[in-house]
Design an enzyme around this catalytic site. Structure first.
Site, PDB file in Angstrom:
ATOM      1  N   SER A  18       3.805  -1.750  10.354  1.00 17.64           N
ATOM      2  CA  SER A  18       5.264  -1.792  10.532  1.00 17.64           C
ATOM      3  C   SER A  18       5.882  -3.141  10.142  1.00 17.64           C
ATOM      4  O   SER A  18       6.845  -3.595  10.763  1.00 17.64           O
ATOM      5  CB  SER A  18       5.647  -1.427  11.971  1.00 17.64           C
ATOM      6  N   HIS A  26      -9.390   1.519   5.411  1.00 15.99           N
ATOM      7  CA  HIS A  26      -8.066   1.731   6.006  1.00 15.99           C
ATOM      8  C   HIS A  26      -8.201   2.718   7.169  1.00 15.99           C
ATOM      9  O   HIS A  26      -8.995   3.663   7.091  1.00 15.99           O
ATOM     10  CB  HIS A  26      -7.094   2.264   4.955  1.00 15.99           C
ATOM     11  N   LYS A  50      -0.004   4.228  -0.194  1.00 17.17           N
ATOM     12  CA  LYS A  50      -0.673   5.399   0.377  1.00 17.17           C
ATOM     13  C   LYS A  50      -0.521   6.573  -0.607  1.00 17.17           C
ATOM     14  O   LYS A  50      -0.500   6.346  -1.805  1.00 17.17           O
ATOM     15  CB  LYS A  50      -0.118   5.704   1.766  1.00 17.17           C
ATOM     16  N   GLU A  57      -5.115  -4.395  11.087  1.00 13.99           N
ATOM     17  CA  GLU A  57      -4.095  -3.349  11.155  1.00 13.99           C
ATOM     18  C   GLU A  57      -4.309  -2.522  12.421  1.00 13.99           C
ATOM     19  O   GLU A  57      -5.079  -1.549  12.412  1.00 13.99           O
ATOM     20  CB  GLU A  57      -4.193  -2.425   9.947  1.00 13.99           C
ATOM     21  N   ASN A  86       0.868  -1.183   0.000  1.00 19.19           N
ATOM     22  CA  ASN A  86       0.000   0.000   0.000  1.00 19.19           C
ATOM     23  C   ASN A  86       0.904   1.231   0.000  1.00 19.19           C
ATOM     24  O   ASN A  86       1.507   1.553   1.016  1.00 19.19           O
ATOM     25  CB  ASN A  86      -0.904  -0.021   1.245  1.00 19.19           C
ATOM     26  N   GLU A  97      -6.502   5.117   8.076  1.00 16.24           N
ATOM     27  CA  GLU A  97      -6.297   6.530   7.728  1.00 16.24           C
ATOM     28  C   GLU A  97      -7.575   7.128   7.154  1.00 16.24           C
ATOM     29  O   GLU A  97      -7.869   8.299   7.357  1.00 16.24           O
ATOM     30  CB  GLU A  97      -5.110   6.656   6.762  1.00 16.24           C
ATOM     31  N   GLY A 148       2.902   2.629  10.686  1.00 14.54           N
ATOM     32  CA  GLY A 148       3.876   3.702  10.477  1.00 14.54           C
ATOM     33  C   GLY A 148       4.609   4.111  11.746  1.00 14.54           C
ATOM     34  O   GLY A 148       5.273   5.146  11.776  1.00 14.54           O
TER      35      GLY A 148
END
Ligand code: 13P
Length: 252
Positions: free
Chosen positions: A212, A94, A10, A166, A8, A96, A172
Site C-alpha cells: 500500500s 511474492h 502483477k 512485504e 510490480n 501472492e 493491496g
C-alpha cells in the site's frame, strides 16, 4: 545507498498497455540517483522493451522465474531466457505466489540462486500474514523465509540480492505498515543478513518495503532509516503516479 524503486504490475497490462505505460513513464522527469525497475508480465516484456528503445530507465524486471535452465517444465520461463532477453531484475517469493500458488521457501531459495547465477538481481519478498503478526510470529516467519532464500546465495555476487519486506496484510489493503513498524522488521532482516553473509552486508544490502505504498505516504518511508526503497503494486499502474513516487523517493 542508492534507492531501489520497483513497480510490480502483477497480472495487469498485456503488450498494448505495457507499451503505452513505458512511453508515458519515459516522458516523466525521473531521478538519476536511484535504481528504477518495472516488473511486467512475461508476455509484455517484448512490448515494454520495444517502447524503451535504447533507454535504460526503467530497468526491465520479471515477476517470477523457474530455477532450471531448461527442460520439461510446461509454462515456465528460465533465468537464462530472461537474461538473453535483457531482464536485469526479477521478483521471487511474492506473497501472492507463496499463498495462491503454494510456493515454498525452498523453491524461492532455488529461484534466487538461479537468478543470481544468470546475473539477474533477485528481489526476494518476505512477509507475515495478519494472523501471524497477531500471534507474535512475525520474526519467526521472516527468519524462516529469509534464511531459506539467502543461505545459498553469494553475498558479493554480480547481482546482489535485494530483500523486500512485504507484510501480507498491507498488500493491496490500503492499510500500509507504519514506517516505524517496518523499520523494526528491516532491522531484524539486517541482523539475519549479517549473521548469514557477514557484518559487511548488514549495511550494504538493500532492504525495501512494499504494501500500500502510494504518492502520499512514500515520503514517510524514505525518511525512515533502514528503508532503502519500495516495491509498489496498485499505485504503479499509473505511470505518472509511479514517476511521482520515484521523484519523491529520490529527488531529481
Ligand atoms: P500494493 O502496492 O498494491 O499494496 O502491492 C504491493 C505489492 O504486492 C508489490 O509487490
Amino acid at each position: 545507498m542508492r534507492k531501489f524503486l520497483i513497480a510490480n504490475w502483477k497480472m495487469y497490462y498485456g503488450p498494448v498497455k505495457a507499451g503505452a505505460w513505458i512511453r508515458a513513464f519515459r516522458r516523466e522527469r525521473l531521478p538519476k540517483d536511484a535504481d528504477i525497475a518495472v516488473a511486467v508480465p512475461h508476455v509484455s516484456l517484448a512490448a515494454a522493451r520495444a517502447s524503451l528503445g535504447r533507454a535504460t530507465i526503467p530497468a526491465l524486471a520479471a515477476q517470477d522465474v523457474h530455477w532450471e535452465k531448461e527442460g520439461a517444465f510446461t509454462g515456465e520461463v528460465s533465468p537464462t531466457m530472461l537474461q538473453e532477453f535483457g531482464v536485469s531484475v526479477c521478483i521471487v517469493g511474492h506473497s501472492e505466489r507463496r499463498h495462491i500458488m503454494n510456493e515454498t521457501d525452498e523453491m524461492v531459495g532455488k529461484k534466487a540462486v538461479a537468478l543470481q547465477k544468470a546475473g539477474i538481481i533477485p528481489v526476494i519478498c518476505v512477509g507475515e500474514t495478519d494472523a501471524q503478526r497477531k500471534k507474535g510470529q512475525t520474526k519467526k516467519v521472516i527468519k524462516d523465509q529469509l534464511i531459506a532464500a539467502i543461505t545459498d546465495l553469494a553475498a558479493d555476487g554480480k547481482a546482489p540480492a535485494v530483500i523486500a519486506y512485504e507484510p501480507v496484510w498491507a498488500i493491496g489493503s490500503g492499510k500500509p505498515c507504519r514506517p516505524q513498524d517496518a523499520r523494526e522488521v528491516h532491522d531484524y532482516i539486517r541482523e539475519l543478513v549479517s549473521k548469514t553473509w557477514g557484518p559487511r552486508y548488514r549495511d550494504e544490502t538493500r532492504i525495501i518495503y512494499g504494501g500500500s505504498v502510494n504518492e502520499r505516504n512514500i515520503g514517510e518511508y524514505m525518511t525512515t532509516t533502514g528503508i532503502d526503497g519500495v516495491l509498489v503494486g496498485g499505485a504503479s499502474l499509473d505511470p505518472r503516479i509511479f514517476a511521482l513516487i520515484c521523484r519523491t523517493a529520490a529527488p531529481a
